[in-house]
Design a protein around this motif. Structure first.
Motif, short mmCIF file in Angstrom:
data_model
loop_
_atom_site.label_atom_id
_atom_site.label_comp_id
_atom_site.label_asym_id
_atom_site.label_seq_id
_atom_site.Cartn_x
_atom_site.Cartn_y
_atom_site.Cartn_z
N SER A 190 38.29 22.32 41.98
CA SER A 190 39.35 22.74 41.06
C SER A 190 38.71 23.20 39.77
O SER A 190 37.67 22.69 39.36
N ARG A 191 39.36 24.14 39.13
CA ARG A 191 38.86 24.62 37.84
C ARG A 191 39.46 23.81 36.70
O ARG A 191 38.79 23.50 35.73
N ALA A 192 40.74 23.51 36.83
CA ALA A 192 41.45 22.85 35.72
C ALA A 192 42.66 22.10 36.25
O ALA A 192 43.27 22.52 37.23
N ASN A 205 34.59 24.75 31.32
CA ASN A 205 35.36 25.30 32.45
C ASN A 205 34.45 26.11 33.38
O ASN A 205 34.64 26.14 34.60
N TYR A 206 33.48 26.79 32.77
CA TYR A 206 32.61 27.66 33.56
C TYR A 206 31.54 26.82 34.25
O TYR A 206 31.19 27.08 35.41
N ALA A 207 31.06 25.77 33.57
CA ALA A 207 30.07 24.88 34.18
C ALA A 207 30.66 24.27 35.46
O ALA A 207 30.01 24.21 36.50
N GLU A 236 45.69 30.19 41.33
CA GLU A 236 45.52 30.11 39.88
C GLU A 236 44.79 31.36 39.39
O GLU A 236 45.39 32.34 39.06
N GLU A 237 43.45 31.31 39.37
CA GLU A 237 42.70 32.48 38.91
C GLU A 237 41.30 32.45 39.49
O GLU A 237 40.91 31.49 40.15
N LEU A 238 40.54 33.49 39.22
CA LEU A 238 39.17 33.57 39.70
C LEU A 238 38.26 32.87 38.68
O LEU A 238 38.70 32.53 37.59
N GLY A 239 36.99 32.69 39.04
CA GLY A 239 36.06 32.00 38.14
C GLY A 239 35.99 32.63 36.76
O GLY A 239 35.86 31.94 35.76
N GLY A 240 36.10 33.96 36.68
CA GLY A 240 35.99 34.62 35.38
C GLY A 240 36.97 35.76 35.22
O GLY A 240 36.72 36.69 34.43
N ILE A 261 45.52 28.13 33.36
CA ILE A 261 44.93 29.46 33.60
C ILE A 261 44.65 30.12 32.26
O ILE A 261 45.42 29.97 31.31
N LEU A 262 43.55 30.87 32.18
CA LEU A 262 43.26 31.58 30.93
C LEU A 262 44.24 32.74 30.76
O LEU A 262 44.47 33.51 31.69
N ASP A 263 44.79 32.83 29.57
CA ASP A 263 45.78 33.85 29.23
C ASP A 263 45.02 35.16 28.97
O ASP A 263 44.72 35.49 27.82
N GLY A 264 44.72 35.89 30.03
CA GLY A 264 43.86 37.06 29.91
C GLY A 264 44.51 38.19 29.13
O GLY A 264 45.70 38.48 29.30
N ILE A 265 43.72 38.84 28.30
CA ILE A 265 44.22 39.96 27.50
C ILE A 265 44.40 41.18 28.41
O ILE A 265 45.33 41.97 28.25
N THR A 266 43.53 41.31 29.40
CA THR A 266 43.67 42.40 30.36
C THR A 266 44.95 42.18 31.19
O THR A 266 45.72 43.12 31.42
N ALA A 305 41.17 41.94 40.78
CA ALA A 305 40.72 41.02 39.75
C ALA A 305 40.77 41.76 38.43
O ALA A 305 40.50 42.97 38.39
N CYS A 306 41.08 41.06 37.33
CA CYS A 306 41.09 41.76 36.05
C CYS A 306 40.56 40.88 34.93
O CYS A 306 40.74 39.67 34.91
N GLY A 307 39.87 41.53 34.00
CA GLY A 307 39.32 40.83 32.84
C GLY A 307 38.54 41.83 32.00
O GLY A 307 38.29 42.96 32.45
N THR A 308 38.16 41.44 30.80
CA THR A 308 37.44 42.35 29.91
C THR A 308 36.17 42.86 30.58
O THR A 308 35.85 44.04 30.52
N ALA A 309 35.44 41.95 31.23
CA ALA A 309 34.16 42.34 31.84
C ALA A 309 34.39 43.21 33.08
O ALA A 309 33.77 44.26 33.23
#
Ligand SMILES: Cc1ncc(COP(=O)(O)O)c(C=O)c1O
Length: 362
Positions: A190-192, A205-207, A236-240, A261-266, A305-309
């Protein structure tokens, strides 16, 4: 009083030829620019000692609190060069606000939105030579972060905290570019959990996601998809990155950011632009069974998948322990590519910015 992050020029900045060589093939997070922003917070006196000076290693004391208790948060955003040479940020105030929320959750002091924006602008301006042109989706990735910078053993919030911004020229996050990424669905890790730090952008969270990410690589997948910690039945979401599914009727589906879940800007930007692309969008819990049945029956035809990176990266298939891989029928789907192109057009100044998301730096 606001911070100014005055620039102290690097005495021997990188030569133009060295920068050119790095920008030709930057990879992701491999090279760092000449300058970094710094500020320090002290219990009682608050933020100060702000500057943008030469990129320099930190001296870390073995009793440094961050090494033991991981009191740390960070952000990720990019500076984009437009075809006329100007350099722009994309919704940086959203990163500033998320850093505040993350800091509050981790018991760190908050950095005012205005100071965050000044720090980021200061680094981009000082290192504008390092912003690649937009070809091949290159940009300057900015990493603001904050950590406990006090030396002690004992579990409490640090009374001295460091804030910094470093910058790295980058190409696409996935070396294969827009080629579909394969996803490993974990129902082991689990991530969170509820009440945990899932909505904060903190190193911990990433560790905790790395072992699941390793499992993904071992199964030939580029990213791991986490399900809810309590029942392992909800996406939920992907690792990043955040995740979207697309139905055959052109409706986007994504889980709500209800604390884990991280509230992604993307993610938020995609939900905003979906209607102009003729796409419906539904934010609601999505069961793992719905994903499996939906892909198998052809009701779900695309996923990304979506995110800044990663911007918007199509998903090719989902893998689960003991089950046959699930192939999406549209590997670079129409909706996925339309969203990706619209977002990139806004970020790189090729399309209109109806939402006022672009901020010019220099
Ligand atoms: C765990 C996680 N989820 C989602 C995202 C996407 O967030 P954003 O779109 O703000 O980059 C990221 C990227 O930072 C992330 O690390």
């Amino acid at each position: 009083m606001s911070l100014a992050f005055p620039v102290v020029d690097h005495p021997s900045p990188a030569l133009a030829a060295a920068i050119e060589e790095r920008l030709a093939d930057p990879g992701f997070g491999r090279y760092f620019t000449d300058h970094m922003a710094l500020a320090t917070w002290h219990q009682g006196s608050g933020w100060g000692e702000d500057s943008t000076g030469p990129y320099t290693p930190f001296a870390v004391d073995p009793a440094g609190a961050v090494l033991h208790y991981a009191q740390e948060v960070f952000e990720g955003l990019k500076a984009y060069r437009h075809s006329d040479g100007s350099v722009w940020l994309f919704r940086p105030e959203m990163n500033a606000r998320r850093l505040i929320r993350s800091a509050e959750r981790l018991g760190l002091p908050t950095l005012p939105e205005e100071d965050f924006l000044t720090s980021v602008r200061s680094v981009v301006t000082a290192d504008q030579r390092w912003v690649p042109n937009g070809e091949g989706e290159k940009s300057l990735y900015l990493r603001p972060f904050m950590f406990a910078d006090e030396n002690f053993l004992g579990v409490r919030s640090a009374e001295r905290v460091r804030y910094a911004v470093i910058a790295s020229p980058v190409g696409p996050y996935f070396p294969s570019g827009v080629k579909p990424v394969d996803i490993w669905v974990t129902t082991t890790y689990s991530r969170a959990g509820t009440g945990g730090t899932g909505a904060a952008k903190c190193g911990g969270n990433y560790a905790s996601s790395l072992v699941a990410q390793k499992e993904a690589y071992e199964h030939g997948c580029g990213q791991v998809l986490f399900t809810d910690a309590a029942t392992h039945t909800w996406l939920e979401e992907l690792g990043g990155m955040n995740i979207f599914l697309v139905t055959g009727e052109g409706k986007l589906l994504t889980p709500p950011t209800s604390g884990t879940i991280l509230d992604g800007i993307t993610r938020d930007s995609i939900l905003t632009i979906a209607p102009e692309l003729g796409l419906g969008a539904e934010v609601r819990p999505v069961a793992l069974d719905e994903l499996v049945d939906g892909v198998a029956s052809g009701r779900i035809v695309e996923a990304f998948a979506c995110g800044t990176a990663a911007v918007v990266t199509p998903i090719g298939r989902f893998h689960q322990e003991g089950a046959d891989p699930l192939f999406l029928t549209q590997q670079q789907g129409t909706a996925t590519m339309a969203i990706r192109n619209r977002l990139l057009d806004i970020q790189y100044g090729r399309g209109d910015d109806a939402y006022g998301w672009r901020h010019r730096v220099c």
